[in-house]
Design an enzyme around this catalytic site. Structure first.
Site, PDB file in Angstrom:
ATOM      1  N   LYS A  55       0.842  -1.204   0.000  1.00 28.37           N
ATOM      2  CA  LYS A  55       0.000   0.000   0.000  1.00 28.37           C
ATOM      3  C   LYS A  55       0.879   1.256   0.000  1.00 28.37           C
ATOM      4  CE  LYS A  55      -3.792  -2.473   2.117  1.00 28.37           C
ATOM      5  NZ  LYS A  55      -4.529  -2.898   3.300  1.00 28.37           N
ATOM      6  N   GLN A  99      -4.303  -1.224   9.445  1.00 29.09           N
ATOM      7  CA  GLN A  99      -4.274  -2.578   8.885  1.00 29.09           C
ATOM      8  C   GLN A  99      -4.925  -3.569   9.859  1.00 29.09           C
ATOM      9  OE1 GLN A  99      -3.163  -3.400   5.763  1.00 29.09           O
ATOM     10  NE2 GLN A  99      -3.893  -5.468   6.155  1.00 29.09           N
ATOM     11  N   ASP A 122     -10.787   3.310   4.002  1.00 36.46           N
ATOM     12  CA  ASP A 122     -11.159   1.884   3.941  1.00 36.46           C
ATOM     13  C   ASP A 122     -12.690   1.740   3.933  1.00 36.46           C
ATOM     14  OD1 ASP A 122      -9.412  -0.139   3.555  1.00 36.46           O
ATOM     15  OD2 ASP A 122      -8.914  -0.467   5.672  1.00 36.46           O
TER      16      ASP A 122
END
Ligand code: NAP
Length: 284
Positions: A55, A99, A122
């Protein structure tokens, strides 16, 4: 093989190019300031380390600023919530990605809830999920958004189509069902308690499998010429395989995504797109 194989790597490369162009536009309009994505990794799980590294690399490749925070495996929930609060307040940070999964001493929901919805790249906060469920603009989870992009690329128009989503997770199945509904598909969501899954799948013009069960979807579950999107990623003795029996289903479907090289590459591309959207939203 009759199905067109949808090349997720190529579509993801197109999205990244589009994002890089938008980054340059934003920078030109704002004294060279580029969007920033903050990544937070707790612990040293090797798979999570690889995901976060990819990422960060993707962020820098499109010209954005990557800000990383790594916390030890024994980090506490208040420590993490404080860090998220700092990132919320940091003007250089347009998107925050924590994460998952987090170590068990930390309540994942509490940490997600601490993220400013304007920086929720997200799309996992309750606020973002609510906007999506109501068909209103907001930040949308990356993998389901990637699925929609692949369908568009394959010319599989959800408008008026029968769409069947197998899986009802917060990360994939539910937001995808909302996206398909918002795009005027007639949507059925299946799960582990669905009676006669095969019969429901056979109705689908658009069939998406997001289960985590290797080669669950067989050729006789698929309507001829259907668009089949395989979100599953299962590590088996044969390597990485999806939730769809690719070889057999390819003989029946009109279009199909492979694993690897289908949905997987889209997830990071859509994260980058969300970060640019968040930056635009914050600068508007
Ligand atoms: P998850 O949270 O475990 O959800 C799985 C869903 O599948 C649940 O709704 C479950 O039903 C349903 N299910 C399980 N067994 C079933 C069966 N035999 N028949 C019908 N439904 C069944 O998983 P997830 O996070 O959504 O991920 C799904 C898959 O996608 C995994 O392989 C994951 O690795 C992959 N994935 C890929 C990406 C990517 O970037 N390509 C991103 C995210 C996830 P219940 O709700 O009834 O338990």
């Amino acid at each position: 093989m009759s199905a067109v194989v949808i090349d997720g790597r190529a579509v993801a490369a197109e999205v990244r190019e589009r994002v890089a162009h938008e980054v340059r536009e934003l920078a030109a309009a704002d004294h060279g300031r580029v969007p920033g994505l903050a990544t937070v990794l707790v612990g040293d799980d090797p798979a999570s380390e690889v995901y976060v590294a990819n990422k960060r690399k993707g962020t820098e490749e499109v010209g954005m600023h990557s800000i990383h925070h790594g916390l030890g495996a024994s980090a506490t929930e208040p420590e993490l919530v404080d860090l998220v609060a700092d990132l919320n307040a940091d003007d250089e940070v347009d998107g925050i990605l924590v994460q998952l999964p987090l170590p068990e001493q930390i309540d994942q929901d509490a940490v997600i809830a601490a993220i400013d919805p304007a920086k929720d790249v997200d799309g996992l906060t309750v606020g973002s999920a609510g906007l999506l469920a109501q068909g209103r603009p907001g930040l949308v989870p990356c993998t389901p958004q990637g699925v929609m992009e692949l369908l568009a690329h394959a010319g599989a128009d959800p408008d008026g189509a029968e769409a069947v989503v197998v899986g009802r997770s917060i990360l994939v199945g539910r937001p995808l069902a909302s996206l398909l509904l918002n795009a005027n598909a007639t949507v059925t969501v299946c799960h582990s308690r669905t009676a006669d899954l095969a019969a429901v799948c056979r109705r689908a013009d658009i069939l998406v499998a997001a289960v985590g069960s290797p080669r669950l979807v067989r050729a006789d579950w698929v309507k001829p010429r259907a668009a089949v999107i395989d979100v599953g990623m299962n590590r088996t003795d044969d390597g990485l395989v999806g939730d769809v029996d690719f070889a057999a289903v390819s003989e029946v479907a009109g279009a199909i995504t492979p694993v690897p090289g289908g949905v997987g590459p889209m997830t990071i591309a859509m994260l980058l797109q969300n970060t640019v959207r968040a930056a635009r939203g914050r600068r508007a």
